[in-house]
Design an enzyme around this catalytic site. Structure first.
Site, PDB file in Angstrom:
ATOM      1  N   ALA A  41       0.876  -7.574   2.296  1.00  0.00           N
ATOM      2  CA  ALA A  41       0.242  -8.887   2.372  1.00  0.00           C
ATOM      3  C   ALA A  41      -0.069  -9.424   0.983  1.00  0.00           C
ATOM      4  O   ALA A  41       0.120 -10.610   0.700  1.00  0.00           O
ATOM      5  CB  ALA A  41      -1.039  -8.793   3.191  1.00  0.00           C
ATOM      6  N   GLY A  70      -0.762   0.150   3.437  1.00  0.00           N
ATOM      7  CA  GLY A  70       0.592  -0.382   3.458  1.00  0.00           C
ATOM      8  C   GLY A  70       0.620  -1.848   3.863  1.00  0.00           C
ATOM      9  O   GLY A  70       1.277  -2.670   3.220  1.00  0.00           O
ATOM     10  N   ASP A  71      -0.105  -2.167   4.915  1.00  0.00           N
ATOM     11  CA  ASP A  71      -0.197  -3.567   5.351  1.00  0.00           C
ATOM     12  C   ASP A  71      -0.832  -4.438   4.279  1.00  0.00           C
ATOM     13  O   ASP A  71      -0.370  -5.550   3.998  1.00  0.00           O
ATOM     14  CB  ASP A  71      -1.026  -3.663   6.636  1.00  0.00           C
ATOM     15  CG  ASP A  71      -0.308  -3.083   7.840  1.00  0.00           C
ATOM     16  OD1 ASP A  71       0.687  -3.672   8.270  1.00  0.00           O
ATOM     17  OD2 ASP A  71      -0.755  -2.040   8.340  1.00  0.00           O
ATOM     18  N   SER A  72      -1.910  -3.949   3.688  1.00  0.00           N
ATOM     19  CA  SER A  72      -2.636  -4.735   2.691  1.00  0.00           C
ATOM     20  C   SER A  72      -1.793  -4.981   1.448  1.00  0.00           C
ATOM     21  O   SER A  72      -1.826  -6.073   0.867  1.00  0.00           O
ATOM     22  CB  SER A  72      -3.947  -4.032   2.317  1.00  0.00           C
ATOM     23  OG  SER A  72      -4.784  -3.912   3.449  1.00  0.00           O
TER      24      SER A  72
END
Length: 403
Positions: free
Chosen positions: A179, A174-176
């Site tokens: 980003a 999710g973070d990747s």
């Protein structure tokens, strides 16, 4: 390392205020493409705390995640909770093309660093804001991490085995994703700035980044009331596409297209299955997915992984071994394409990490600098050379715990 910078963004300067994963990964991507990335970290106060928490994240004896996510970056220290530290950011912004932040919405405004203030200083500035729920909407003020975005975006519900609770990937997807979309937005905004001369805000929400890759999940429900569910190692109705057992391990085969399935049947010595009405079409194979997987498994169990791979290559069938780090390090294709590169570290010696990606033929991205060893190790260069501060001014800021 300090190798030549041949990237596409060599004329772009980025100020990275974010911490943990989403903001810093966005900065890593831009840095790999050649941008100068100035990472702003909280200073140590009385020798305690400070720095991006990623400096202490990772698995095993050595915490090496920082070495990947902070590569190609310079580190300066600034306490954004005090006016002197906030003023430093305002000065940096005057020399920047992109600013990245992934704080809770409203935090930058509270610090006097909202887009209205920053754009008054530098109208060309592109501000990438990564957050759990976005900068607007009823949930915008909620705290959000990557896993929460994965759940809200639909990812978690469909990952895992059907008889188990929703699972997660072994990486912070999710973070990747947020980003990566933040980086894509920044690149689009740079292009738009060529026409307009003005910067803008890129609003990348974790849950929306996940939602973006959820294929036709929502339309399927709207049109046919179908709710996707957890299906373990398969995609429901896509067959054969699974992990199959061999005599000495497991092997992934994706032969779900009609012509490829016929080639698989030939490899199995069962060419008649390719025209059998039970399996000849995509829909028919999907309806008999378990039956077909059992049939294929009975055959793959008679072979080793290497023997099965030889068959798949011979008959041009998409397939492959399931790699871990050891397999990546010994694979000749990884070596030939320099997918992994060597990095020297004063404490950990030489180790490999993933190279920059994607590959550009004329302006290749690269890993040029090792991750900053110390918090604020580039203060003298950035504050002195770029911002024109004197040694006395820098010393005063340090004495006042602003840097």
């Amino acid at each position: 390392m300090d190798t030549p910078n041949t990237g596409a963004l060599t004329d772009i300067r980025v100020v990275e205020l974010g911490q943990l994963i989403a903001g810093p990964f966005c900065g890593q991507l831009l840095g790999d493409m050649g941008a100068e990335v100035i990472k702003v970290e909280p200073p140590q106060i009385d020798g305690k705390g400070g720095g991006d928490p990623m400096r202490n994240w990772g698995h095993g004896d050595a915490k090496l995640w920082w070495e990947v996510v902070a590569r190609n970056k310079k580190s300066v220290s600034a306490n954004l909770r005090v006016p002197a530290g906030q003023e430093i950011v305002r000065k940096l912004v005057a020399h920047a093309d992109i600013l990245i932040e992934n704080f809770k919405p409203g935090t930058m405004e509270k610090w006097g660093l909202g887009p209205d203030v920053l754009h008054e200083i530098n109208p060309r500035l592109i501000i990438v804001r990564v957050s759990g729920y976005g900068q607007t909407g009823p949930y915008s003020s909620r705290a959000g991490f990557g896993g929460i975005g994965e759940a809200m975006g639909g990812w978690r519900y469909i990952v895992g085995d059907p008889d188990r609770a929703p699972s997660r990937m072994g990486v912070s997807i999710g973070d990747s994703l947020a980003a990566t979309y933040g980086c894509m937005g920044a690149l689009a905004a740079l292009h738009a700035r060529e026409r307009t001369g003005k910067g803008q805000v890129v609003d990348s929400a974790l849950y929306e980044a996940v939602l973006q890759v959820m294929e036709s999940l929502v339309p399927e429900y709207m049109v046919s009331d179908h709710v996707r569910k957890r299906t373990g190692s398969i995609l429901e109705g896509i067959a054969p596409s699974n992990v199959y057992p061999t005599s000495d391990g497991e092997y992934l085969i994706g032969a779900n297209q009609d012509a490829i399935f016929k080639r698989l049947c030939q490899a199995m010595g069962r060419p008649e299955l390719g025209t059998d009405e039970r399996y000849a079409t995509h829909v028919a194979r999907g309806e008999r997915q378990t039956e077909l997987d059992d049939l294929i498994s009975d055959w793959t169990r008679t072979l080793t992984v290497d023997e099965l791979e030889e068959k798949m290559i011979e008959f041009s069938i998409p397939a492959g071994k399931i790699y871990r780090a050891p397999e990546m390090l010994s694979d000749p294709h990884f070596a030939a394409r320099e997918a992994l590169i060597d990095v020297e570290h004063p404490q950990w010696g030489s180790f490999k990490m993933q190279n920059a990606f994607p590959k550009l033929s004329a302006t290749p991205s690269s890993v040029r600098r090792r991750a900053p060893l110390e918090i604020g190790q580039d203060n003298a260069e950035i504050y002195g050379d770029l911002l024109g501060m004197s040694e006395d001014e820098i010393a005063a800021l340090k004495a006042g715990a602003a840097i």
